[in-house]
Motif scaffolding. Structure first.
Motif, PDB file in Angstrom:
ATOM      1  N   ILE A  12      61.604  98.049  52.489  1.00 23.10           N
ATOM      2  CA  ILE A  12      61.037  98.563  51.236  1.00 23.10           C
ATOM      3  C   ILE A  12      60.941 100.085  51.280  1.00 23.10           C
ATOM      4  CG2 ILE A  12      58.940  98.651  49.819  1.00 23.10           C
ATOM      5  CD1 ILE A  12      58.535  95.654  50.657  1.00 23.10           C
ATOM      6  N   GLY A  13      60.459 100.626  52.387  1.00 20.00           N
ATOM      7  CA  GLY A  13      60.338 102.072  52.530  1.00 20.00           C
ATOM      8  C   GLY A  13      61.684 102.773  52.442  1.00 20.00           C
ATOM      9  N   GLN A  14      62.704 102.190  53.053  1.00 24.66           N
ATOM     10  CA  GLN A  14      64.047 102.768  52.998  1.00 24.66           C
ATOM     11  C   GLN A  14      64.592 102.732  51.576  1.00 24.66           C
ATOM     12  OE1 GLN A  14      66.005 100.343  55.940  1.00 24.66           O
ATOM     13  NE2 GLN A  14      65.486 101.719  57.617  1.00 24.66           N
ATOM     14  N   ALA A  15      64.310 101.657  50.849  1.00 22.57           N
ATOM     15  CA  ALA A  15      64.773 101.543  49.462  1.00 22.57           C
ATOM     16  C   ALA A  15      64.091 102.586  48.576  1.00 22.57           C
ATOM     17  CB  ALA A  15      64.512 100.141  48.934  1.00 22.57           C
ATOM     18  N   ILE A  16      62.804 102.769  48.762  1.00 25.09           N
ATOM     19  CA  ILE A  16      62.075 103.781  47.987  1.00 25.09           C
ATOM     20  C   ILE A  16      62.687 105.155  48.223  1.00 25.09           C
ATOM     21  CG2 ILE A  16      59.861 104.998  47.779  1.00 25.09           C
ATOM     22  CD1 ILE A  16      58.527 102.222  48.310  1.00 25.09           C
ATOM     23  N   LYS A  17      62.942 105.474  49.472  1.00 24.79           N
ATOM     24  CA  LYS A  17      63.531 106.770  49.814  1.00 24.79           C
ATOM     25  C   LYS A  17      64.915 106.923  49.186  1.00 24.79           C
ATOM     26  CE  LYS A  17      64.526 109.675  53.816  1.00 24.79           C
ATOM     27  NZ  LYS A  17      64.416 109.769  55.280  1.00 24.79           N
ATOM     28  N   LYS A  18      65.730 105.885  49.280  1.00 23.58           N
ATOM     29  CA  LYS A  18      67.093 105.917  48.731  1.00 23.58           C
ATOM     30  C   LYS A  18      67.064 106.193  47.228  1.00 23.58           C
ATOM     31  CE  LYS A  18      70.949 102.824  47.755  1.00 23.58           C
ATOM     32  NZ  LYS A  18      71.443 101.454  47.896  1.00 23.58           N
ATOM     33  N   TYR A  19      66.271 105.426  46.491  1.00 28.75           N
ATOM     34  CA  TYR A  19      66.231 105.571  45.038  1.00 28.75           C
ATOM     35  C   TYR A  19      65.566 106.881  44.612  1.00 28.75           C
ATOM     36  CZ  TYR A  19      68.055 100.866  44.821  1.00 28.75           C
ATOM     37  OH  TYR A  19      68.848  99.757  44.966  1.00 28.75           O
ATOM     38  N   ARG A  20      64.587 107.335  45.382  1.00 28.29           N
ATOM     39  CA  ARG A  20      63.958 108.627  45.089  1.00 28.29           C
ATOM     40  C   ARG A  20      64.994 109.736  45.182  1.00 28.29           C
ATOM     41  NH1 ARG A  20      62.538 112.579  48.338  1.00 28.29           N
ATOM     42  NH2 ARG A  20      62.498 111.355  50.248  1.00 28.29           N
ATOM     43  N   LYS A  21      65.787 109.714  46.249  1.00 21.52           N
ATOM     44  CA  LYS A  21      66.811 110.739  46.438  1.00 21.52           C
ATOM     45  C   LYS A  21      67.917 110.635  45.388  1.00 21.52           C
ATOM     46  CE  LYS A  21      66.145 111.916  51.220  1.00 21.52           C
ATOM     47  NZ  LYS A  21      66.861 112.354  52.410  1.00 21.52           N
ATOM     48  N   GLN A  22      68.297 109.412  45.015  1.00 21.13           N
ATOM     49  CA  GLN A  22      69.315 109.229  43.985  1.00 21.13           C
ATOM     50  C   GLN A  22      68.886 109.855  42.663  1.00 21.13           C
ATOM     51  OE1 GLN A  22      70.212 105.050  43.564  1.00 21.13           O
ATOM     52  NE2 GLN A  22      71.660 105.064  45.275  1.00 21.13           N
ATOM     53  N   ARG A  23      67.602 109.844  42.406  1.00 22.41           N
ATOM     54  CA  ARG A  23      67.077 110.403  41.167  1.00 22.41           C
ATOM     55  C   ARG A  23      66.723 111.887  41.296  1.00 22.41           C
ATOM     56  NH1 ARG A  23      66.857 105.280  41.187  1.00 22.41           N
ATOM     57  NH2 ARG A  23      66.674 103.967  39.373  1.00 22.41           N
ATOM     58  N   GLY A  24      66.977 112.442  42.474  1.00 24.35           N
ATOM     59  CA  GLY A  24      66.748 113.867  42.690  1.00 24.35           C
ATOM     60  C   GLY A  24      65.291 114.266  42.730  1.00 24.35           C
ATOM     61  N   LEU A  25      64.444 113.347  43.160  1.00 24.19           N
ATOM     62  CA  LEU A  25      63.012 113.632  43.236  1.00 24.19           C
ATOM     63  C   LEU A  25      62.607 114.010  44.657  1.00 24.19           C
ATOM     64  CD1 LEU A  25      61.614 110.610  41.188  1.00 24.19           C
ATOM     65  CD2 LEU A  25      61.745 112.977  40.418  1.00 24.19           C
ATOM     66  N   THR A  26      61.683 114.927  44.764  1.00 21.75           N
ATOM     67  CA  THR A  26      61.092 115.228  46.064  1.00 21.75           C
ATOM     68  C   THR A  26      59.976 114.223  46.312  1.00 21.75           C
ATOM     69  OG1 THR A  26      59.396 116.692  45.150  1.00 21.75           O
ATOM     70  CG2 THR A  26      61.516 117.705  45.749  1.00 21.75           C
ATOM     71  N   GLN A  27      59.517 114.173  47.541  1.00 21.43           N
ATOM     72  CA  GLN A  27      58.379 113.293  47.835  1.00 21.43           C
ATOM     73  C   GLN A  27      57.168 113.720  47.024  1.00 21.43           C
ATOM     74  OE1 GLN A  27      58.045 113.461  52.153  1.00 21.43           O
ATOM     75  NE2 GLN A  27      58.920 111.407  52.291  1.00 21.43           N
ATOM     76  N   GLU A  28      56.991 115.008  46.871  1.00 18.66           N
ATOM     77  CA  GLU A  28      55.856 115.514  46.103  1.00 18.66           C
ATOM     78  C   GLU A  28      55.920 115.041  44.644  1.00 18.66           C
ATOM     79  OE1 GLU A  28      53.526 119.702  45.201  1.00 18.66           O
ATOM     80  OE2 GLU A  28      55.533 119.767  46.081  1.00 18.66           O
ATOM     81  N   GLN A  29      57.097 115.101  44.042  1.00 13.33           N
ATOM     82  CA  GLN A  29      57.253 114.678  42.649  1.00 13.33           C
ATOM     83  C   GLN A  29      56.989 113.183  42.493  1.00 13.33           C
ATOM     84  OE1 GLN A  29      61.250 116.194  42.329  1.00 13.33           O
ATOM     85  NE2 GLN A  29      60.621 117.828  40.930  1.00 13.33           N
ATOM     86  N   LEU A  30      57.557 112.373  43.382  1.00 14.79           N
ATOM     87  CA  LEU A  30      57.348 110.925  43.287  1.00 14.79           C
ATOM     88  C   LEU A  30      55.884 110.574  43.534  1.00 14.79           C
ATOM     89  CD1 LEU A  30      58.372 108.079  42.852  1.00 14.79           C
ATOM     90  CD2 LEU A  30      59.009 108.012  45.282  1.00 14.79           C
TER      91      LEU A  30
END
Length: 50
Positions: A12-30
């Motif tokens: 789940i954590g890897q999927a969140i990271k993958k989709y966050r990056k695909q959408r061009g979001l930083t961790q701070e933004q998400l």
């Protein structure tokens, strides 16, 4: 926590990271969008998170 659950959380954590990056979001933004702290999101995305 069982080994099965640990593996599921890792996936789940890897999927969140993958989709966050695909959408061009930083961790701070998400983290801001879902109302959690950056440190909590970092722990969720970490591959060794238990």
């Amino acid at each position: 926590m069982s080994q099965k659950h640990s593996e599921q959380y890792k996936i789940i954590g890897q999927a969140i990271k993958k989709y966050r990056k695909q959408r061009g979001l930083t961790q701070e933004q998400l983290a801001d969008r879902v109302s959690i702290s950056i440190s909590y999101l970092t722990k969720i995305e970490a591959p060794n998170c238990d």
